[in-house]
Design an enzyme around this catalytic site. Structure first.
Site, PDB file in Angstrom:
ATOM      1  N   HIS A 105       0.849  -1.187   0.000  1.00 28.72           N
ATOM      2  CA  HIS A 105       0.000   0.000   0.000  1.00 28.72           C
ATOM      3  C   HIS A 105       0.889   1.242   0.000  1.00 28.72           C
ATOM      4  O   HIS A 105       1.841   1.322   0.788  1.00 28.72           O
ATOM      5  CB  HIS A 105      -0.914  -0.012   1.219  1.00 28.72           C
ATOM      6  CG  HIS A 105      -1.810   1.181   1.277  1.00 28.72           C
ATOM      7  ND1 HIS A 105      -2.926   1.287   0.472  1.00 28.72           N
ATOM      8  CD2 HIS A 105      -1.738   2.324   1.993  1.00 28.72           C
ATOM      9  CE1 HIS A 105      -3.506   2.462   0.715  1.00 28.72           C
ATOM     10  NE2 HIS A 105      -2.805   3.110   1.622  1.00 28.72           N
ATOM     11  N   THR A 137      -6.411  -8.452   5.585  1.00 25.01           N
ATOM     12  CA  THR A 137      -7.525  -8.903   6.417  1.00 25.01           C
ATOM     13  C   THR A 137      -8.796  -8.269   5.847  1.00 25.01           C
ATOM     14  O   THR A 137      -8.715  -7.398   4.976  1.00 25.01           O
ATOM     15  CB  THR A 137      -7.319  -8.451   7.885  1.00 25.01           C
ATOM     16  OG1 THR A 137      -7.225  -7.021   7.899  1.00 25.01           O
ATOM     17  CG2 THR A 137      -6.060  -9.050   8.492  1.00 25.01           C
TER      18      THR A 137
HETATM   19  N1  NHR Z   1      -9.348  -6.302   0.210  1.00 30.30           N
HETATM   20  C1  NHR Z   1      -9.458  -6.452   1.531  1.00 30.30           C
HETATM   21  N2  NHR Z   1     -10.519  -7.140   1.972  1.00 30.30           N
HETATM   22  N3  NHR Z   1      -8.574  -5.939   2.420  1.00 30.30           N
HETATM   23  C2  NHR Z   1      -7.530  -5.234   1.966  1.00 30.30           C
HETATM   24  O1  NHR Z   1      -6.668  -4.744   2.854  1.00 30.30           O
HETATM   25  C3  NHR Z   1      -7.353  -5.014   0.581  1.00 30.30           C
HETATM   26  C4  NHR Z   1      -8.306  -5.585  -0.282  1.00 30.30           C
HETATM   27  C5  NHR Z   1      -8.217  -5.389  -1.674  1.00 30.30           C
HETATM   28  C6  NHR Z   1      -7.206  -4.605  -2.198  1.00 30.30           C
HETATM   29  C7  NHR Z   1      -5.287  -3.066  -1.914  1.00 30.30           C
HETATM   30  C8  NHR Z   1      -5.708  -1.622  -1.512  1.00 30.30           C
HETATM   31  C9  NHR Z   1      -4.541  -0.663  -1.499  1.00 30.30           C
HETATM   32  O2  NHR Z   1      -3.385  -1.076  -1.294  1.00 30.30           O
HETATM   33  C10 NHR Z   1      -6.274  -4.015  -1.342  1.00 30.30           C
HETATM   34  C11 NHR Z   1      -6.326  -4.225   0.040  1.00 30.30           C
HETATM   35  C12 NHR Z   1      -8.499  -1.016  -4.022  1.00 30.30           C
HETATM   36  C13 NHR Z   1      -9.275  -0.099  -3.360  1.00 30.30           C
HETATM   37  C14 NHR Z   1     -10.563   0.407  -3.966  1.00 30.30           C
HETATM   38  O3  NHR Z   1     -11.195   1.296  -3.433  1.00 30.30           O
HETATM   39  C15 NHR Z   1      -8.879   0.329  -2.111  1.00 30.30           C
HETATM   40  C16 NHR Z   1      -7.723  -0.169  -1.542  1.00 30.30           C
HETATM   41  C17 NHR Z   1      -6.927  -1.119  -2.197  1.00 30.30           C
HETATM   42  C18 NHR Z   1      -7.321  -1.531  -3.448  1.00 30.30           C
HETATM   43  N4  NHR Z   1     -11.022  -0.173  -5.104  1.00 30.30           N
HETATM   44  C19 NHR Z   1     -12.257   0.171  -5.826  1.00 30.30           C
HETATM   45  C20 NHR Z   1     -13.314  -0.924  -5.642  1.00 30.30           C
HETATM   46  O4  NHR Z   1     -14.497  -0.570  -5.747  1.00 30.30           O
HETATM   47  C21 NHR Z   1     -12.021   0.307  -7.309  1.00 30.30           C
HETATM   48  C22 NHR Z   1     -11.017   1.370  -7.618  1.00 30.30           C
HETATM   49  C23 NHR Z   1     -10.510   1.301  -9.061  1.00 30.30           C
HETATM   50  O5  NHR Z   1     -10.841   0.389  -9.817  1.00 30.30           O
HETATM   51  O6  NHR Z   1      -9.723   2.202  -9.401  1.00 30.30           O
HETATM   52  O7  NHR Z   1     -12.970  -2.112  -5.454  1.00 30.30           O
HETATM   53  O8  NHR Z   1      -4.755   0.561  -1.614  1.00 30.30           O
HETATM   54  C1  GAR Z   2       1.670   1.057  -6.518  1.00 28.61           C
HETATM   55  O1  GAR Z   2       2.086   2.318  -6.090  1.00 28.61           O
HETATM   56  C2  GAR Z   2       0.873   0.373  -5.432  1.00 28.61           C
HETATM   57  O2  GAR Z   2       1.365   0.600  -4.143  1.00 28.61           O
HETATM   58  C3  GAR Z   2      -0.458   1.020  -5.613  1.00 28.61           C
HETATM   59  O3  GAR Z   2      -0.638   1.190  -7.003  1.00 28.61           O
HETATM   60  C4  GAR Z   2       0.635   1.192  -7.642  1.00 28.61           C
HETATM   61  C5  GAR Z   2       0.681   0.033  -8.593  1.00 28.61           C
HETATM   62  O4  GAR Z   2       1.835   0.089  -9.376  1.00 28.61           O
HETATM   63  N1  GAR Z   2      -1.508   0.211  -5.082  1.00 28.61           N
HETATM   64  C6  GAR Z   2      -2.679   0.711  -4.780  1.00 28.61           C
HETATM   65  O5  GAR Z   2      -2.915   1.898  -4.841  1.00 28.61           O
HETATM   66  C7  GAR Z   2      -3.709  -0.310  -4.378  1.00 28.61           C
HETATM   67  N2  GAR Z   2      -4.934   0.362  -4.205  1.00 28.61           N
HETATM   68  P1  GAR Z   2       2.336  -1.171 -10.179  1.00 28.61           P
HETATM   69  O6  GAR Z   2       1.129  -1.731 -10.940  1.00 28.61           O
HETATM   70  O7  GAR Z   2       3.363  -0.624 -11.110  1.00 28.61           O
HETATM   71  O8  GAR Z   2       2.878  -2.160  -9.202  1.00 28.61           O
END
Ligand code: NHR
Ligand code: GAR
Length: 213
Positions: A105, A137
């Site tokens: 993240h 989680t």
């Molecule tokens: N799922 C769970 N249950 N728990 C976590 O900690 C997760 C997860 C899924 C993805 C990555 C996370 C990040 O590193 C991750 C952690 C997507 C969104 C989001 O809002 C938020 C956080 C992360 C990944 N996604 C939108 C949705 O509706 C779509 C956004 C888009 O397509 O651009 O799923 O930040």
């Molecule tokens: C990375 O900065 C990663 O930490 C972030 O998106 C980029 C992906 O780059 N992840 C998120 O924001 C998840 N919500 P990459 O595709 O080149 O690895």
């Protein structure tokens, strides 16, 4: 050697860093929720199996997650790595891979969970920003922290310059964390913190909790 499946949504530079690190593991497959993800090309060129499970083909998150799990399970991985994977995962999916699902993240969690972390860091005026590798989680971006790296924020940073500085650290600590997992050195304690065994080589890494000598 442990088998790893990597989930991506886009560029895939973190996936690439893990492949390039030549770790003692087998990347069995790279799976994307988007067929246009640039990272799929790199995976194919590296001889790694690729799959696409398009979330738009599923009316509900649980159905998408079930299809995704079915693809993952074909490869019988010991570890599932989210590398810029952009779909929030259901509780059922997360429970299925409990203790073997990790994410990177782009912030120093627990600050700035969710999206647009670099913009939010600039808006908040923080002087230090960074990235976090954590076990996933059900609560978004709140799982046990494995490793973090910090970068300074410059007075003239834009979202792009800050993202670039953080990304270089992401590539370093994600490969490191995956290596530790594959060496069986990570233990999730009952209090929700992670213990790293034999932490002497964690130089330049900020470990949570304080590393054991
Ligand atoms: N799922 C769970 N249950 N728990 C976590 O900690 C997760 C997860 C899924 C993805 C990555 C996370 C990040 O590193 C991750 C952690 C997507 C969104 C989001 O809002 C938020 C956080 C992360 C990944 N996604 C939108 C949705 O509706 C779509 C956004 C888009 O397509 O651009 O799923 O930040
Ligand atoms: C990375 O900065 C990663 O930490 C972030 O998106 C980029 C992906 O780059 N992840 C998120 O924001 C998840 N919500 P990459 O595709 O080149 O690895």
């Amino acid at each position: 050697m442990k088998k790893v499946v990597i989930l991506i949504s886009g560029r895939g530079s973190n996936m690439q860093a893990i492949l390039d690190a030549r770790l003692p593991l087998t990347v069995a497959a790279v799976i994307s929720n988007d067929s246009s993800a640039a990272g799929l090309e790199f995976a194919r060129a590296s001889g790694v199996a690729t799959r696409v499970v398009d979330h738009r083909a599923y009316a509900e998150r649980a159905a998408f997650d079930a299809a995704l799990a079915a693809e993952i399970d074909e490869f019988k991985p010991e570890l599932v790595v989210l590398a810029g994977f952009m779909r929030i995962l259901t509780d059922g999916f997360v429970r299925r891979y409990a203790g073997r699902l990790i994410n990177i993240h782009p912030s120093l969690l627990p600050v700035f969970p969710g999206l647009h972390t670099h913009r939010r860091a600039l808006e908040a005026g923080v002087r230090v920003h960074g990235c976090t590798v954590h076990f996933v989680t059900p609560t978004l971006d709140h799982g046990p922290i494995i490793v973090q790296a910090a970068v300074p924020v410059a007075h003239d940073d834009t979202e792009d310059t800050l993202a670039q500085r953080v990304l270089a650290e992401e590539h370093r600590i994600y490969a490191q964390a995956v290596r530790w997992f594959c060496e069986d050195r990570l233990e999730i304690r009952d209090d929700g913190t992670v213990r790293l065994a034999r932490a002497q080589d964690a130089v330049g890494a900020l470990c949570s909790p304080a590393c054991e000598a």
